[in-house]
Design an enzyme around this catalytic site. Structure first.
Site: not given
Length: 422
Positions: A59, A240, A12, A193
């Site tokens: 976020h 995540e 995403h 990441h």
């Protein structure tokens, strides 16, 4: 009964949204993004789900000051959030409050502690991939949408096993829904990441490939990996991937991956997978048994005279008026209301019926409509109506008559010292 038609796993990263909004479809650097998502878009067209149950994380945009482990979106619609430069030019997507309430009851019965949200817009965690996988135009989207916002950024966060168990319960919640609809499960986030600190820019393609393979063929082998180990292997934000595990938990025991793509242009891999259901084990309880267990704590509540539980259904119906009454805790709104009530009501996002209920101070009418009592307290505090007067009105009594039913004739409210007071 509702049917789960399969699942999608997708990154995403906001890179996806940027590439789409900048019309980079034919740019050689960006083209692999869109080529990777074409099979996902076609799969959704072919399966034509009525609802997407969409697992993502915010976020620190809509949930900056209240960061729940699991927050279920129960609202009528959701729009793109402003993440600092204005919201994306996308239509709002319709929710499914009725299915959301059913899911909530099932998960609470399985001892998952949920929070519920509406009136919040969703950031790139939701709309970045959604905008390239689901057909839409200026009139809306091709499916309804139930977001599940997962708290993966603040430590401590739930374990991978907890996300998996949530997915297993989510599966049975959907399967036991009595309406004949089709549902697709979408898990977002990842893969490897890290975007903060000196370790930013970390990727681990070897781990990403292993993770995707195990997610398909042996997902339970991932359940006991500590979050810190996931971060070591895939970067802190890469942990995540637990949201992919929730999605996988909501699918059949045996699945087949019919599409897999992986592209690493910069900071974050842009990956997607399609999971088709093959075979599942029989559930431990029937759909009817689950529905009975879901309703056990609420049976008889509707029959209690003069009692109006604040259900998800009522909270969605009454959201506008509850939201307005809550806004009276803002000194600026409160001041405007006191100075010109009619103009404030006219400018508010309210129906004519809702404005009339407030205007007439119809306390019991507001309760019947879907206002929770604690918003009546706020209106009373602003307008100088003490709590006992509200109680009396709801019972069809004068204040004097009501006070005679109490042990002491006291009066009180929730008002403190207004900012306008000296």
């Amino acid at each position: 009964m509702a049917t789960i038609v399969g699942g999608i796993a997708t990154s995403h990263t906001p890179t996806i949204a940027f590439a789409k909004d900048a019309n980079k479809m034919e740019d050689p650097v960006w083209k692999p993004i869109f080529e990777g998502y074409e099979p996902v878009q076609q799969w959704l067209r072919d399966k034509a789900p009525d609802v997407l149950v969409y697992i993502y994380n915010d976020h620190m945009t809509a949930f900056f000051d209240h960061y729940s482990h699991f927050a279920l979106g129960v609202g009528e619609s959701f729009g793109p959030a402003d993440e600092g430069g204005g919201p994306r030019d996308l239509p709002r997507i319709q929710g499914d409050p009725k299915l959301a309430e059913h899911i909530a009851k099932a998960l609470v019965a399985d001892e998952f502690d949920l929070s519920y949200f509406q009136g919040k817009n969703l950031d790139h965690g939701a709309f970045s991939p959604l905008s390239v996988i689901l057909d839409h135009d200026d009139k809306g989207w091709a499916a309804r949408f139930i977001p599940i916002a997962c708290g993966v950024l603040t430590v401590p966060s739930p374990s991978p096993k907890r996300f998996w168990k949530f997915g297993r319960s989510l599966r049975r919640a959907i399967q036991s829904y009595p309406e004949d609809i089709k549902v697709a499960i979408v898990g977002t986030g990842g893969l490897s990441h890290q975007v903060h600190g000196e370790r930013n820019g970390f990727n681990n393609t070897e781990w990403d490939m292993e993770f995707m393979d195990r997610l398909e063929k042996d997902p339970e082998s991932l359940l006991d990996i500590p979050v810190a180990k996931l971060a070591e292997l895939g970067g802190w934000e890469g942990a995540e991937v637990v949201m992919w595990m929730m999605m996988r938990g909501a699918l059949a025991t045996e699945v087949e991956v019919t599409h897999k793509t992986y592209f690493l242009p910069s900071m974050t891999p842009i990956a997607s997978m399609i999971f088709e259901e093959v075979r599942d084990e029989a559930p431990a309880e029937t759909d009817e048994q689950l529905r009975q267990r879901m309703e056990r704590d609420w049976e008889g509540a509707a029959a209690l005279e003069g009692t109006y539980p604040f259900t998800i259904e009522r909270s969605v119906k009454g959201f506008r008026i509850n939201h307005f009454l809550h806004s009276l805790t803002d000194p600026k709104v409160r001041r405007a209301f006191k100075e010109d009530e009619e103009a404030t009501l006219a400018a508010a996002d309210l129906s004519d019926e809702e404005r009339d209920l407030i205007r007439r101070r119809d306390w019991i009418g507001m309760i019947h409509y879907g206002v929770i009592f604690f918003m009546l307290e706020k209106l009373g505090a602003v307008t100088g109506v003490p709590n006992p007067a509200i109680y009396a009105s709801m019972k069809g009594m004068t204040l004097e008559e009501f006070q005679k039913t109490r042990n002491a004739a006291i009066t009180y409210g929730v008002a403190g010292k207004d900012d306008d007071e000296d």
